[in-house]
Design a protein around this motif. Structure first.
Motif, short mmCIF file in Angstrom:
data_model
loop_
_atom_site.label_atom_id
_atom_site.label_comp_id
_atom_site.label_asym_id
_atom_site.label_seq_id
_atom_site.Cartn_x
_atom_site.Cartn_y
_atom_site.Cartn_z
N GLY A 1 0.82 -1.29 -0.07
CA GLY A 1 -0.13 -0.17 0.22
C GLY A 1 0.88 1.20 -0.15
O GLY A 1 2.03 1.31 0.62
N ILE A 2 0.26 2.38 -0.84
CA ILE A 2 0.93 3.60 -0.76
C ILE A 2 -0.07 4.74 -0.54
O ILE A 2 -1.05 4.55 -1.22
N ASN A 3 0.16 5.59 0.29
CA ASN A 3 -0.77 6.62 0.62
C ASN A 3 -0.30 7.99 0.51
O ASN A 3 0.67 8.11 1.06
N VAL A 4 -0.80 8.96 -0.44
CA VAL A 4 0.07 10.49 -0.75
C VAL A 4 -1.14 11.36 -0.15
O VAL A 4 -2.30 11.14 -0.43
N GLU A 5 -0.35 12.17 0.64
CA GLU A 5 -1.49 13.27 1.26
C GLU A 5 -0.58 14.42 0.62
O GLU A 5 0.69 14.57 0.90
N GLU A 6 -0.98 15.62 0.28
CA GLU A 6 -0.61 16.91 -0.15
C GLU A 6 -0.84 17.96 0.67
O GLU A 6 -1.87 18.26 0.93
N THR A 7 0.22 18.75 0.98
CA THR A 7 0.23 20.10 1.72
C THR A 7 0.48 21.14 0.70
O THR A 7 1.01 20.77 -0.16
N HIS A 8 0.57 22.39 1.29
CA HIS A 8 1.01 23.54 0.33
C HIS A 8 2.35 23.21 -0.02
O HIS A 8 2.55 23.58 -1.23
N ASP A 9 3.15 22.72 0.99
CA ASP A 9 4.83 22.56 0.24
C ASP A 9 5.35 21.47 0.27
O ASP A 9 6.49 21.32 -0.02
N ALA A 10 4.36 20.27 0.36
CA ALA A 10 5.43 18.95 0.26
C ALA A 10 4.14 17.85 -0.02
O ALA A 10 3.06 18.06 0.31
N PHE A 11 4.72 16.74 -0.49
CA PHE A 11 3.98 15.44 -0.60
C PHE A 11 4.30 14.47 0.56
O PHE A 11 5.80 14.48 1.03
N HIS A 12 3.20 13.98 1.34
CA HIS A 12 3.56 13.21 2.67
C HIS A 12 3.15 11.73 2.18
O HIS A 12 1.88 11.52 1.96
N ILE A 13 4.29 10.87 2.09
CA ILE A 13 3.75 9.47 1.24
C ILE A 13 4.28 8.63 2.44
O ILE A 13 5.35 8.46 2.98
N THR A 14 3.30 7.76 2.66
CA THR A 14 3.62 6.48 3.25
C THR A 14 3.49 5.17 2.80
O THR A 14 2.45 5.17 1.71
N VAL A 15 4.35 4.54 2.78
CA VAL A 15 4.64 3.29 1.76
C VAL A 15 4.86 2.11 2.57
O VAL A 15 5.72 1.95 3.64
N ALA A 16 4.06 0.95 2.30
CA ALA A 16 4.43 -0.29 3.34
C ALA A 16 5.50 -1.18 2.97
O ALA A 16 6.04 -1.04 1.80
N ALA A 17 5.82 -1.85 4.04
CA ALA A 17 7.38 -2.29 3.98
C ALA A 17 7.43 -3.58 2.90
O ALA A 17 8.60 -3.84 2.37
N GLY A 18 6.12 -4.02 2.46
CA GLY A 18 6.48 -5.07 1.44
C GLY A 18 6.60 -4.55 -0.13
O GLY A 18 6.53 -5.36 -0.92
N GLU A 19 6.42 -3.34 -0.02
CA GLU A 19 6.49 -2.64 -1.54
C GLU A 19 7.79 -3.02 -2.15
O GLU A 19 8.86 -2.67 -1.25
N ASN A 20 8.01 -2.80 -3.15
CA ASN A 20 9.37 -3.11 -3.86
C ASN A 20 9.90 -1.52 -3.93
O ASN A 20 9.21 -0.81 -4.54
#
Ligand code: FAD
Ligand code: EPU
Length: 343
Positions: free
Chosen positions: A71-90
């Motif tokens: 899983g990958i989750n992206v949140e956008e704020t005015h100055d950055a992309f905050h991305i959480t990515v799960a351990a099993g992703e390549n």
């Protein structure tokens, strides 16, 4: 319950392609499944991602836990992309996803094999960038408490090929997710030789492609020539020792670290000794990059260890520097040290 196989071969799950058998292989896909594995089992297991920095040295391996969280989750704020990515992703697929979506910053880390979960463990780095440059926090499952903890970047002890996950936290937990902050104010990082050929102001996509080209030229593809990348770390030595070395070897390759220390290109040391292409019992020093040891048909990881020890001895004798493996060595009980392996 997590998927569980008994007496499983790990040959396809390590990039040195070493045959070894684990008594138990657990592949949890989420925290609930991880929690269902007995605490005493987790405490005595080796955590395996994609096995691209692991050398199994015996016919038998310990119990293996290989997190397959996705899983990958992206949140956008005015100055950055905050991305959480799960351990099993390549890792590389994740970098490609970021480049495609113009979440810039990770492009210099293209084509590094392995899982996202392993990336903070040795703070993967290449072409002037380390993952720590962009990490905000790491989600880490603590075995003894069964709790999921959020380790802020400052708590992770990141350094060159270093983190607390390799030291004080070793064997105590499992990384489940990595949170990154990619600032929108992006500047290309082009200091590393080979990237300077790009046009001025290249896009992240152009850097991504150039990094892939450079890597394909000198690093062996593990699917064709089994290996685990740089076998040794680049040694950090004091300037005083460098000055002595420069007397005998004026062309030694090194990088400034701080007032006291420099980092030596270990590949140069090995190459200087004429060891490029050297073969010992089916294990070889790669022809195009002397820091990479390759498997040319050995079945036992100990053959790779024997070559590594030979390289260590030659370099120590010639330069007075003891090379330290970057690759994690694993016997039937778990992680071990090269100095412990004698036959
Ligand atoms: P594994 O080998 O499976 O595990 C590595 C370590 O991480 C082990 O100690 C393991 O116990 C631990 N671990 C794995 N997953 C977890 C988890 N979820 N929680 C806690 N601990 C965990 N590395 C670089 O830094 N830069 C490079 O440029 C680079 N180039 C490479 C090129 C090639 C051709 C190859 C084969 C390797 C290269 N490497 C490089 C090394 C390797 O890609 C990285 O170390 C990568 O992060 C390993 O990922 P993995 O999932 O395969 O790790
Ligand atoms: N060199 C030689 N001969 C060789 C190899 C290298 O003379 O056979 C000299 C060259 O002068 C070259 C210098 O060493 O300019 C550095 O070589 P290179 O750029 O190939 O990088 P490296 O120091 O050997 C490190 C990382 C790599 C990473 C590259 C690019 C370590 C242990 N290795 O290698 O990471 O991809 O820089 O940033 O820090 C890995 O960790 O597995 C890995 C491949």
């Amino acid at each position: 319950m997590p998927s569980h196989s008994r007496r499983a071969s790990l040959k396809e799950q390590n990039t040195f392609a070493i045959e070894t058998i684990t008594p138990d292989l657990f592949c949890p896909t989420n925290i609930e499944e991880l929690r269902e594995i007995d605490r005493s089992i987790l405490q005595h297991s080796y955590i395996l991602g994609e096995g691209s920095n692991t050398l199994f040295v015996r016919e038998n391996a310990p119990t293996i836990v290989s997190p397959k969280f996705k899983g990958i989750n992206v949140e956008e704020t005015h100055d950055a992309f905050h991305i959480t990515v799960a351990a099993g992703e390549n890792w590389h697929d994740f970098v490609a996803f970021c480049v495609e979506n113009k979440y810039n910053g990770l492009e210099n880390l293209a084509l590094i094999p392995g899982s996202v979960g392993a990336a903070p463990v040795q703070n993967i780095g290449a072409y002037g960038v380390e993952i720590a440059d962009y990490i905000e926090s790491v989600a880490w499952y603590e075995i003894v408490s069964g709790q999921l903890k959020t380790m802020q970047k400052a708590e992770c002890g990141f350094g060159y090929r270093e983190s607390l996950f390799k030291r004080a936290l070793l064997g105590k937990g499992i990384i489940t997710e990595v949170a990154l902050r990619l600032p929108k104010a992006w500047k290309p990082k082009l200091n590393y030789s080979g990237l300077d050929v790009l046009p001025s102001n290249p896009s992240a996509q152009q850097i991504f492609e150039q990094v892939i080209n450079i890597r394909n030229e000198k690093l062996p593809n593990p699917l064709l020539i089994p290996n685990a990348g740089s076998f040794f770390k680049n040694p950090v030595i004091e300037r005083k020792q460098l000055e002595d070395l420069l007397n005998g070897f004026p062309d030694i390759v090194y990088y400034d670290i701080d007032e006291l220390n420099v980092k030596i290109a270990a590949g140069w040391l090995i190459d200087k000794l004429g060891l490029k292409g050297f073969v010992l019992n089916g294990a070889a020093v790669h022809k195009k990059q002397a820091l990479v040891l390759v498997n040319q048909g050995v079945s036992s990881g100990m053959n790779i260890v024997q070559l590594a020890k030979h390289v260590q001895e030659e370099v120590l004798q010639a330069f007075g520097i003891l090379l330290e493996p970057e690759v994690r060595l694993v016997d039937n009980n778990g992680l071990t040290e090269i100095s412990e392996l004698n036959d």
